[in-house]
Design an enzyme around this catalytic site. Structure first.
Site, PDB file in Angstrom:
ATOM      1  CG  ASP A  14      -2.007  -1.056   1.124  1.00  0.00           C
ATOM      2  OD1 ASP A  14      -1.866  -1.978   0.297  1.00  0.00           O
ATOM      3  OD2 ASP A  14      -2.984  -0.985   1.887  1.00  0.00           O
ATOM      4  NE  ARG A  94      -0.843   0.360  12.624  1.00  0.00           N
ATOM      5  CZ  ARG A  94       0.030  -0.278  11.871  1.00  0.00           C
ATOM      6  NH1 ARG A  94       1.327  -0.074  12.068  1.00  0.00           N
ATOM      7  NH2 ARG A  94      -0.359  -1.112  10.921  1.00  0.00           N
ATOM      8  CG  ASP A 123      -3.799  -0.272  11.524  1.00  0.00           C
ATOM      9  OD1 ASP A 123      -3.853  -0.429  12.757  1.00  0.00           O
ATOM     10  OD2 ASP A 123      -3.170  -1.034  10.771  1.00  0.00           O
ATOM     11  CB  SER A 179      -1.936  -7.451   4.338  1.00  0.00           C
ATOM     12  OG  SER A 179      -1.334  -6.337   4.936  1.00  0.00           O
TER      13      SER A 179
END
Length: 407
Positions: A14, A94, A123, A179
């Site tokens: 991504d 995060r 996320d 992923s």
């Protein structure tokens, strides 16, 4: 002069696509790789790839120690597990990524902070809520929430084709399009064949931190973990910083097949999602920390912590790290952890973790009181239990008379 943006860059599918897409929109792209101790990544190659694509700058910032010490260990002290199983390895990282990205944005004069999280996942919440808490005026660019971006890249197939066109190397392939997210706390795997919850996830994943339980050694490995006020500080008597503790246990736990889970979880945005995780070091730490708390923390205090723990896990999972409620909860847990000092020995064997022994100078365990053998009754006289139970039973006897139960 082009506007600058800071991209939280992992070098994966991504964010590699995003570098080119942002350049096409006229931005100078400053790629930021936040070094969280990703165990399977070549940082130099990732940074070079960003520059080769055309990024204005590409740097890495090492926050491994901060991640473990200031984020993971406080969550560990809460024994926080989302939905009783997930150790929150991605969720914990995060807010720290957002913090470092905002610092980099200030350095380069960026007009926006860009991330590659999808509009369907958790996320996006964690990145944005942390960023807005730290800088209420921040501009967030989230391409997956834009029609323009999704029309160009409706799926991973189109993104892989784009990377092939641009000669951008990525881990995902058409045959294995799952992923992954890596840091020193864990690796997560999702998407592709894993989206079918009836497919066995373990055989199709190239695990990066653990061997399978079946391939683990036939002999148990023991390890002694030292704590000071709830903070892991040593392995087998050797003092280590926070990251070194996690790294050492990742190696020991991973070699013994410890820490793999396969779950269907409830995302913050409302859908269920299937994920496979491996967290060998943190799995060991959770077990050792809990064992030491059992010796050192008062019953009522630990029960209160346990009632609040799911709340903390949910806040971390959903992205509410920088807020007044979390500040108060962290102050509480810091106080609660003061007596949690000592050592715990674990046995690691084919995916299992057991407590071999534990010791603490602050132990509340009194063998004389707990023993079933005859002992001095000065502190605990069994005759006293008669009155204790008569008092406890008052409301039950009253209810029994007023509302008799069949038996």
């Amino acid at each position: 002069m082009a506007d600058s943006v800071v991209l939280a860059y992992s070098g994966g599918l991504d964010t590699s696509v995003l570098v080119g897409w942002l350049m096409d929109r006229g931005y100078d792209v400053h790629c930021l790789y936040v070094d969280l101790g990703q165990p399977c990544e070549d940082i130099e190659a990732i940074l070079k790839k960003a520059l080769d694509i055309g990024a204005k700058s590409s740097i890495a910032v090492d926050v491994q120690e901060e991640l473990c010490c200031d984020f993971a260990f406080p969550v560990l002290q809460w024994q926080a597990k989302y939905e009783n199983i997930y150790l929150l390895g991605t969720s914990i990282a995060r807010p720290l990524i957002s913090k470092i990205a905002l610092q980099r944005a200030r350095e380069v004069g960026a007009v926006a902070y860009v991330h590659g999280a999808t509009g369907k996942g958790n996320d996006q919440c964690r990145f944005q809520l942390a960023a807005e808490a730290l800088d209420p005026k921040v501009k967030i660019i989230a391409p997956w929430r834009m029609d323009e971006f999704r029309s160009l890249f409706p799926g991973r197939k189109e993104m892989l084709e784009y990377c092939e066109e641009k000669n951008i190397p990525v881990k995902a392939t058409a045959s294995k399009p799952y992923s992954s997210d890596e840091n020193c706390l864990h690796i997560s795997y999702e998407a592709g064949d894993l989206e079918d919850p009836n497919v066995d996830g373990f055989p199709i994943i190239d695990f990066g931190m653990t061997v399978s339980a079946q391939d683990a050694p036939d002999q148990e490995t023991t390890v002694k973990i030292g704590f000071e006020s709830g903070v892991p500080v040593s392995i087998n008597g050797e003092k280590k910083n926070a990251f070194e503790v996690v790294d050492a246990l990742n190696k020991l736990g991973g070699a013994n097949g410890v820490g793999r889970i396969d779950i269907v979880e409830n995302r913050f945005v409302g859908m269920k999602s299937r994920g496979v995780y491996e967290a060998p070091g943190m799995t060991c730490l959770y077990a050792a920390h809990q064992a030491l708390e059992q010796l050192t923390v008062d019953r009522d205090a630990i029960h209160l912590r346990d009632r609040l723990s799911p709340e903390v896990a949910e806040m971390v999972y959903n992205g509410f790290w920088y807020c007044a409620k979390m500040d108060a909860l962290m102050a509480f847990i810091q106080q609660l952890q003061q007596p949690v000092t000592g050592e715990v020995t674990l046995g690691l064997y084919k995916g299992n973790v057991r407590v071999v022994g534990r010791t603490s100078p602050n132990s509340l365990y009194d063998e004389a009181i707990a023993s079933m053998e005859a002992a001095d009754e000065a502190d605990y006289n069994q005759n006293d239990a008669e009155g204790f139970l008569r008092i406890l039973g008052v409301p039950l006897r009253v209810q029994g008379k007023a509302r008799p139960r069949q038996f």
